[in-house]
Design a protein around this motif. Structure first.
Motif, PDB file in Angstrom:
ATOM      1  N   MET A   1       0.783  -1.147   0.001  1.00  0.00           N
ATOM      2  CA  MET A   1      -0.015   0.009  -0.100  1.00  0.00           C
ATOM      3  C   MET A   1       0.907   1.261   0.011  1.00  0.00           C
ATOM      4  N   ARG A   2       0.743   1.930  -0.864  1.00  0.00           N
ATOM      5  CA  ARG A   2       1.507   3.531  -0.839  1.00  0.00           C
ATOM      6  C   ARG A   2       0.504   4.705  -0.563  1.00  0.00           C
ATOM      7  N   LEU A   3       1.389   5.342   0.352  1.00  0.00           N
ATOM      8  CA  LEU A   3       0.572   6.713   0.674  1.00  0.00           C
ATOM      9  C   LEU A   3       1.158   7.794  -0.038  1.00  0.00           C
ATOM     10  N   SER A   4       0.198   8.552  -0.552  1.00  0.00           N
ATOM     11  CA  SER A   4       0.875   9.682  -1.558  1.00  0.00           C
ATOM     12  C   SER A   4       1.908  10.551  -0.808  1.00  0.00           C
ATOM     13  N   ALA A   5       2.709  10.933  -2.006  1.00  0.00           N
ATOM     14  CA  ALA A   5       3.868  11.876  -1.342  1.00  0.00           C
ATOM     15  C   ALA A   5       3.362  12.850  -0.994  1.00  0.00           C
ATOM     16  N   PRO A   6       3.903  13.784   0.062  1.00  0.00           N
ATOM     17  CA  PRO A   6       3.585  14.925   0.819  1.00  0.00           C
ATOM     18  C   PRO A   6       2.999  16.057  -0.466  1.00  0.00           C
ATOM     19  N   ASP A   7       3.690  15.982  -1.604  1.00  0.00           N
ATOM     20  CA  ASP A   7       2.893  17.257  -2.527  1.00  0.00           C
ATOM     21  C   ASP A   7       1.480  16.761  -3.037  1.00  0.00           C
ATOM     22  N   ASP A   8       1.202  15.562  -2.911  1.00  0.00           N
ATOM     23  CA  ASP A   8       0.041  14.864  -3.350  1.00  0.00           C
ATOM     24  C   ASP A   8      -1.060  15.350  -2.517  1.00  0.00           C
ATOM     25  N   LEU A   9      -0.928  15.411  -1.229  1.00  0.00           N
ATOM     26  CA  LEU A   9      -1.861  15.967  -0.234  1.00  0.00           C
ATOM     27  C   LEU A   9      -2.311  17.179  -0.564  1.00  0.00           C
ATOM     28  N   PRO A  10      -3.805  17.264  -0.541  1.00  0.00           N
ATOM     29  CA  PRO A  10      -4.641  18.489  -0.692  1.00  0.00           C
ATOM     30  C   PRO A  10      -4.176  19.797   0.340  1.00  0.00           C
TER      31      PRO A  10
ATOM     32  N   HIS B   1       4.944  14.059   8.662  1.00  0.00           N
ATOM     33  CA  HIS B   1       5.195  15.372   8.842  1.00  0.00           C
ATOM     34  C   HIS B   1       4.047  16.058   7.786  1.00  0.00           C
ATOM     35  N   ALA B   2       4.012  15.678   6.774  1.00  0.00           N
ATOM     36  CA  ALA B   2       3.096  16.204   5.897  1.00  0.00           C
ATOM     37  C   ALA B   2       1.420  15.986   6.220  1.00  0.00           C
ATOM     38  N   ILE B   3       1.200  14.908   6.669  1.00  0.00           N
ATOM     39  CA  ILE B   3      -0.089  14.660   7.210  1.00  0.00           C
ATOM     40  C   ILE B   3      -0.399  15.667   8.476  1.00  0.00           C
ATOM     41  N   LEU B   4       0.528  15.684   9.089  1.00  0.00           N
ATOM     42  CA  LEU B   4       0.276  16.797  10.555  1.00  0.00           C
ATOM     43  C   LEU B   4       0.144  17.964  10.036  1.00  0.00           C
ATOM     44  N   SER B   5       1.117  18.602   8.971  1.00  0.00           N
ATOM     45  CA  SER B   5       1.039  19.821   8.373  1.00  0.00           C
ATOM     46  C   SER B   5      -0.558  20.090   7.635  1.00  0.00           C
ATOM     47  N   ALA B   6      -1.132  19.061   7.056  1.00  0.00           N
ATOM     48  CA  ALA B   6      -2.284  19.267   6.377  1.00  0.00           C
ATOM     49  C   ALA B   6      -3.315  19.268   7.058  1.00  0.00           C
TER      50      ALA B   6
ATOM     51  N   SER C   1       6.213  15.681  18.104  1.00  0.00           N
ATOM     52  CA  SER C   1       6.781  16.558  17.471  1.00  0.00           C
ATOM     53  C   SER C   1       6.316  17.996  17.654  1.00  0.00           C
ATOM     54  N   GLU C   2       6.938  19.146  17.364  1.00  0.00           N
ATOM     55  CA  GLU C   2       6.269  20.419  17.689  1.00  0.00           C
ATOM     56  C   GLU C   2       5.061  20.773  16.640  1.00  0.00           C
ATOM     57  N   VAL C   3       5.146  19.844  15.376  1.00  0.00           N
ATOM     58  CA  VAL C   3       4.009  20.197  14.433  1.00  0.00           C
ATOM     59  C   VAL C   3       2.843  19.361  15.333  1.00  0.00           C
ATOM     60  N   GLY C   4       2.888  18.555  16.123  1.00  0.00           N
ATOM     61  CA  GLY C   4       1.599  18.060  16.658  1.00  0.00           C
ATOM     62  C   GLY C   4       1.072  18.791  18.006  1.00  0.00           C
ATOM     63  N   THR C   5       1.819  19.788  18.359  1.00  0.00           N
ATOM     64  CA  THR C   5       1.311  20.830  19.252  1.00  0.00           C
ATOM     65  C   THR C   5      -0.188  21.277  19.176  1.00  0.00           C
ATOM     66  N   PRO C   6      -0.244  21.809  18.036  1.00  0.00           N
ATOM     67  CA  PRO C   6      -1.575  22.311  17.697  1.00  0.00           C
ATOM     68  C   PRO C   6      -2.705  21.402  17.580  1.00  0.00           C
TER      69      PRO C   6
END
Length: 143
Positions: A1-10, A51-56, A87-92
């Motif tokens: 199973m492949r998860l989209s690359a970070p650039d593919d996330l909306p 990181h891409a998931i968290l940021s999105a 990580s810091e990205v998870g704080t929000p």
């Protein structure tokens, strides 16, 4: 199973800037798929994808839809269970979870009546409280 690359996330923020607000059902479906992948792939997710998931997802914390908030809460719980919010990205996202768990019951019921949504803040509050209590004591990253 492949998860989209970070650039593919909306990129929800970019869509908002362009006035292209996605339907709550589309956002919920996307969040449910990502939650399924996080649960299915677990430790095999690399740091860049997490990181891409968290940021999105951080870009959605101000979503007005209770359905979207519920889907976010479930995804955040799945991420927290696997330790991805340290990580810091998870704080929000942890703060979002705490805010959802702290919604007074009266406000939650009124919000549901006012918006006419089938899922209200009360359901989101219950799920958030469950996840927040399960991860109580996990330290927040320092800023």
């Amino acid at each position: 199973m492949r998860l989209s690359a970070p650039d593919d996330l909306p990129n929800h923020q970019e869509e908002r800037k362009l006035g292209l607000e996605p339907e709550p059902a589309v956002l919920c479906g996307t969040l449910e798929i990502v939650r399924h992948l996080v649960q299915r792939l677990g430790a095999t997710l690399d740091t860049a994808r997490v990181h891409a998931i968290l940021s999105a997802v951080v870009g959605l914390v101000s979503a007005p839809s209770f359905r979207v908030r519920l889907s976010m809460t479930q995804l955040i719980g799945a991420l927290a269970t696997r330790g991805y919010l340290r990580s810091e990205v998870g704080t929000p996202l942890l703060l979002f979870l705490i805010r959802q768990a702290a919604v007074p019951a009266e406000d939650a019921l009124e919000g549901r009546r006012r918006t006419g949504e089938t899922v209200g803040a009360l359901e989101t509050r219950s799920v958030a409280a469950l996840h927040a209590s399960a991860h109580h004591g996990a330290p927040l990253p320092h800023r």
